[in-house]
Design an enzyme around this catalytic site. Structure first.
Site, PDB file in Angstrom:
ATOM      1  N   HIS A  14       2.699 -14.514   5.452  1.00 20.78           N
ATOM      2  CA  HIS A  14       2.870 -16.016   6.141  1.00 20.78           C
ATOM      3  C   HIS A  14       4.052 -16.679   6.375  1.00 20.78           C
ATOM      4  CE1 HIS A  14      -1.912 -15.891   5.223  1.00 20.78           C
ATOM      5  NE2 HIS A  14      -1.629 -15.065   6.121  1.00 20.78           N
ATOM      6  N   GLU A  21      -8.414  -7.934   4.741  1.00 19.22           N
ATOM      7  CA  GLU A  21      -7.627  -6.994   5.657  1.00 19.22           C
ATOM      8  C   GLU A  21      -7.656  -5.562   5.402  1.00 19.22           C
ATOM      9  OE1 GLU A  21      -7.262  -8.912   8.162  1.00 19.22           O
ATOM     10  OE2 GLU A  21      -6.693 -10.934   7.580  1.00 19.22           O
TER      11      GLU A  21
HETATM   12  O1  2HA Z   1      -5.118 -12.895   6.676  1.00 18.91           O
HETATM   13  O2  2HA Z   1      -3.714 -13.666   4.483  1.00 18.91           O
HETATM   14  O3  2HA Z   1      -5.816 -14.792   2.795  1.00 18.91           O
HETATM   15  C1  2HA Z   1      -6.064 -13.075   5.563  1.00 18.91           C
HETATM   16  C2  2HA Z   1      -4.905 -13.359   4.439  1.00 18.91           C
HETATM   17  C3  2HA Z   1      -5.477 -13.491   3.164  1.00 18.91           C
HETATM   18 ZN    ZN Z   2      -3.103 -13.399   6.649  1.00 20.24          ZN
END
Ligand code: 2HA
Ligand code: ZN
Length: 273
Positions: free
Chosen positions: A142, A116
């Site tokens: 996340h 990213e």
């Molecule tokens: O968006 O969160 O794995 C990609 C991640 C890393």
């Molecule tokens: Zn991610």
């Protein structure tokens, strides 16, 4: 100064560890970038390996040409950042065109920066244009409740901002501008980087539907605190929605106005209608 002793490195590692212990980072999920101050670089530059090859960033960030960043590594686990910083993270330099980077330290076992990276750098570039370089930290993770909400709420800035503002009184104080929301998109791409940085022109937090969140801030504490606050409100929202389809009480618009007056806030009027 040893790199691992630098205060910004310790703060970087602390955020990564906080994120892991909060459950925001399964496996290799999430990534973190810190835009290093020139004075901080001077204190550690003697440890750099300056002859690594230049590599494509995958986008252009001319306003960040010649700047230095600490970035988590692709495929690396946040749970290992604290005890294995040199393999899970690295320091990079952006070249004079803003199109390429080279590794100066870290990624010791042959790694490279997060997939990213284009989004992280584009976000910092957009913020630099707006506030002259005050925004130094970009964090992606996340968080489970926020992701869950992206399956039941309309995927709009208004729906998410109103939902989160009304479930915890501190929310409008912490994010008076509101938050942005993107539909599902392919992650790691230039396109999602551009879309995220467009939203970052207005907000410090952007939800990636069915994936996670990007937050930006001037310090590690402020950046993590913003994400933590958003996720906590999302958790309350989920709990309330799970208990009952309707609410007996809520934080109303007049209450938000009272809060704004008491704290001297300028709440984004778009979300007050
Ligand atoms: O968006 O969160 O794995 C990609 C991640 C890393
Ligand atoms: Zn991610």
């Amino acid at each position: 100064m040893e790199i691992l002793d630098a205060p910004f490195v310790k703060a970087f590692v602390n955020l990564a560890n906080d994120g892991y212990t909060h459950g925001y980072h399964e496996r290799n999920g999430g990534n973190l970038t810190y835009w290093i101050e020139k004075e901080e670089i001077e204190q550690i530059a003697c440890h750099f390996t300056p002859d690594n090859a230049w590599q494509e960033i995958g986008t252009e960030v001319p306003d960040l040409a010649g700047e230095y960043f600490m970035v988590t590594g692709t495929g690396r686990f946040f749970r290992h950042v604290k005890d294995d910083t040199i393999n899970t993270c690295g320091i990079i330099e952006v070249d004079e065109t803003g199109k390429r980077y080279r590794i100066l330290w870290g990624y010791a076992d042959g790694g490279r920066p997060t997939s990213e990276l284009p989004t992280h750098l584009m976000n910092l570039e957009v913020k630099k244009k707006l506030n002259g370089g005050k925004t130094r930290v970009v964090y992606h993770c996340h968080p489970v409740n926020l992701i869950a909400l992206t399956f039941v709420l309309p995927l709009t800035d208004a729906a998410f901002t109103k939902e989160l503002w009304q479930f915890m009184t501190e929310c409008p104080v912490i994010f008076p501008d509101g938050i942005g929301v993107l539909p599902w998109m392919v992650c790691g791409s230039k396109e999602i980087g551009i879309a995220t940085s467009e939203k970052m022109k207005e907000y410090n937090a952007v939800v990636w539907s069915h994936h996670g969140i990007f937050v930006a801030g001037s310090t590690f504490d402020e950046t993590f605190g913003l994400c933590h606050t958003i996720e906590k409100s999302a958790e309350i929202a989920i709990k309330v929605r799970s208990m009952s389809p309707t609410k007996l009480h809520t934080i109303t618009r007049p209450m938000l106005r009272d809060l704004a007056a008491a704290f001297g806030l300028k709440l984004n009027e778009k979300f007050m209608r």
